[in-house]
Design an enzyme around this catalytic site. Structure first.
Site: not given
Ligand SMILES: Cc1cc2nc3c(=O)[nH]c(=O)nc-3n(C[C@H](O)[C@H](O)[C@H](O)COP(=O)(O)OP(=O)(O)OC[C@H]3O[C@@H](n4cnc5c(N)ncnc54)[C@H](O)[C@@H]3O)c2cc1C
Length: 574
Positions: A17, A19, A22, A120, A216, A235, A237, A247, A250, A281, A345, A369, A380, A385
């Site tokens: 991951g 994001g 990660g 918020f 996954d 959640q 939204h 989205l 908020e 929310r 959401h 997440e 949440r 997040s």
């Molecule tokens: C539209 C939207 C707006 C949001 N706005 C906000 C906000 O303003 N403030 C806030 O706090 N939160 C917000 N959130 C929530 C927040 O963005 C997410 O919860 C957070 O960014 C998740 O980060 P993460 O690093 O956990 O995972 P992610 O950013 O979801 O990254 C997941 C990673 O895992 C990888 N991956 C997944 N499965 C596999 C696999 N099988 N093999 C290899 N790689 C894989 C993907 O490629 C990706 O790189 C929002 C969410 C959305 C959907």
């Protein structure tokens, strides 16, 4: 058409991951001098973190303090979050934001140069730092620059199909990943393995999430022996665009937007007299559903009104949401209210972990997440997040460095059957005949529509039972799933099967956990059990994979409390 050979790799730290969670953990690994690898099924900058709009919570204003942030979070979680982890996050939050600032993240500024913050939901202070309405984009690009600069190993467009362990499923040792461009299987071993694969809101038909958010990592971790927790807490939204579910942050209500019904009047005073549109929310989503049921909606939606904020503010602070409303709903918010409705959401549940990110499987860590540390408990708070991602990415990254150095020696060896099992799975999927078979897209649509209908904002025993029946039928049909594309190159058809398998596992866990939890708490709202029941249900649900039955089973885990008198549960009002 035969599969190319398997390739083997070894690193100190392996992160699934890319994001915010990660990449933040990767930063700790590389800057500590460890050989660190990041695997992502899409290019890192396509991770869902990039879509985050509204902002990131931290008590950086001298008039604010971390204790209030922690209290708001404990209360927002409806008292089922783990207090040790919440305290840690809120204490570390200001530094985590300043770290990003120092790395060059372009946060919006006040006139005096300090980082700008907005109001918020569910917060007693405007503590949400932001970069216009593209906060996640700014933060993810910053961390990606750091990862590249410091020399991280990137497996980009590699899809993890399995988490490897020893035979007894007691110790994680790496992953099997599928190289999307070629179909080559890669065994990637690590002393410490992190699951930071995000959430699974794609399990609902109407959602705000990227296509890739299929959970996954959570499903694979369960199969490897690390239980998930609190899957029933999903959640919704309050402001997803009516037609697409996209989205509307908020942050728009934080800037002062109103929610209005068909009658053109604000309705939140009936449901949250103090906080109004900025209640948490779960509260606002339920209010909308009740207004729509009472006939105060139009075509299954209510309206978000920003007209009174004026054109200048909308163009300066909310440019992206204006464009989304124009492109996807045909409405320019400068002139007309935007039709919105609750949309899935965020998934509060995830891999159960302690505050340092250790899951219940040795050597397997989790953050962001995908994890259930648990910060968010039953609900949440907005902007909690992104801060969870960068705080626990950092803390867990540091802990993995320590673990890899001090305890990570005994990485179990990879058994040939670990690889042949995956090879056989792939061959079997490719060999399933179309005649009498089931298509991935059809099963996925049935699954997500069934979850939408039966496991939504309000739940009842009858609906949940029907939902479980339908999920189990889809699970049985899944055995006959077939694909048209039998090739090795860019076979997204094949990967869709694996994503669907994850969604089915998580759907089953979500419905079973929701059926069992006979109370209403946070986002889990049972019409047949409308009250919170602290006596019987002040506990986390654990969801584990049973290999014999090839299905999930439910158990419970205690809530970690700190004895802080301020956190004694009270009725949650806004
Ligand atoms: C539209 C939207 C707006 C949001 N706005 C906000 C906000 O303003 N403030 C806030 O706090 N939160 C917000 N959130 C929530 C927040 O963005 C997410 O919860 C957070 O960014 C998740 O980060 P993460 O690093 O956990 O995972 P992610 O950013 O979801 O990254 C997941 C990673 O895992 C990888 N991956 C997944 N499965 C596999 C696999 N099988 N093999 C290899 N790689 C894989 C993907 O490629 C990706 O790189 C929002 C969410 C959305 C959907």
């Amino acid at each position: 058409m035969s599969s190319p050979t398997v390739q083997h790799h070894q690193h100190d730290i392996v992160i699934i991951g890319a994001g915010l969670a990660g990449l933040r953990a990767a930063f700790e690994g590389i800057t500590a001098g460890l050989d660190t690898a990041v695997i992502s099924k899409v290019h890192p900058l396509r991770s869902h973190s990039c879509a985050a709009q509204g902002g990131v919570n931290a008590a950086i204003n001298p008039k604010d303090n971390w204790e209030d942030h922690a209290y708001d979070t404990v209360k927002g979680a409806d008292f089922i979050g783990d207090q040790d982890a919440i305290d840690l996050m809120c204490q570390e939050a200001p530094q985590a934001v300043l770290d990003l600032d120092t790395m060059g993240c372009p946060f919006s500024r006040e006139d005096d140069g300090t980082i700008a913050q907005r109001a918020f939901g569910g917060a007693n202070f405007p503590r949400t730092a932001y970069a216009a309405d593209r906060t996640g984009h700014a933060m993810l690009h910053t961390l990606w620059e750091q990862a590249i600069k410091n020399g991280v190993n990137v497996y980009d467009e590699f899809h993890v199909l399995k988490i490897l362990t020893d035979k007894q499923r007691k110790r994680a040792s790496g992953v099997v990943a599928y190289e999307i461009a070629t179909g080559t299987l890669h065994v990637i071993k690590g002393r410490a393995v992190l699951v930071a694969t995000g959430g699974y809101s794609r399990v609902f038909a109407h959602n705000t999430n990227a296509m890739i958010n299929t959970g996954d990592g959570i499903a694979l971790a369960m199969r490897a022996g690390a239980p998930a927790a609190d899957l029933e807490f999903v959640q919704f939204h309050p402001t997803g665009l009516k037609s697409s579910g996209l989205l509307i942050s908020e942050g728009v209500r934080g800037e002062g937007a109103y929610l209005i019904g068909k009658d053109g009047k604000r309705f939140m005073s009936k449901y949250a007299p103090n906080k109004l549109e900025l209640a948490s929310r779960d509260v606002v989503s339920r209010a909308e559903v009740m207004e729509i049921k009472a006939g105060n909606g139009v075509d299954g939606a209510v309206f978000l009104d920003v007209r009174h904020l004026g054109k200048d503010l909308i163009l300066e602070r909310l440019p992206q949401i204006r464009q989304l409303a124009i492109d996807f709903e045909g409405v320019d918010p400068i002139d007309a209210p935007i039709p919105v409705r609750p949309t899935c959401h965020y998934t509060m549940g995830g891999i159960r972990a302690n505050k340092f990110g250790h899951s219940y499987l040795e050597g397997l860590f989790t953050a962001g997440e995908a994890s259930c540390v648990s910060i968010h408990g039953g609900n949440r708070l907005g902007a909690n997040s992104l801060i969870e991602g960068i705080v626990f990415g950092k803390i867990t990254g540091k802990e993995m460095v320590r673990y890899a150095k001090e305890e990570g020696e005994a990485v179990p060896q990879v058994e040939p059957e670990d690889i042949s099992e995956v090879q056989q799975e792939i061959s079997a999927i490719k060999a399933t005949p179309a005649k009498g078979g089931k298509r991935v897209a059809d099963l996925r649509d049935k699954l997500t529509e069934s979850m939408q209908e039966h496991v939504g904002v309000f739940r009842t025993e009858d609906h949940l039972k029907e939902g479980l029946k339908q999920v189990r039928k889809i699970k049985s049909d899944f055995k006959k799933v077939y694909i048209d594309d039998k090739s090795d190159m860019f076979n997204t058809d094949l990967l869709g099967v694996y994503e669907l398998r994850s969604l089915i596992d998580l759907a089953e866990g979500t419905v079973m956990a929701a059926l069992e939890r006979k109370e209403s708490r946070g986002a889990h709202s049972r019409e047949d059990y409308p009250n919170r029941d602290d006596k019987n249900w002040m506990k986390h649900t654990l969801v584990s994979w049973n290999h014999n039955r090839q299905g999930v089973e439910i158990d419970y885990d205690e809530v970690r409390t700190t004895g802080n008198e301020r956190y004694v549960p009270v009725e949650r009002k806004y």
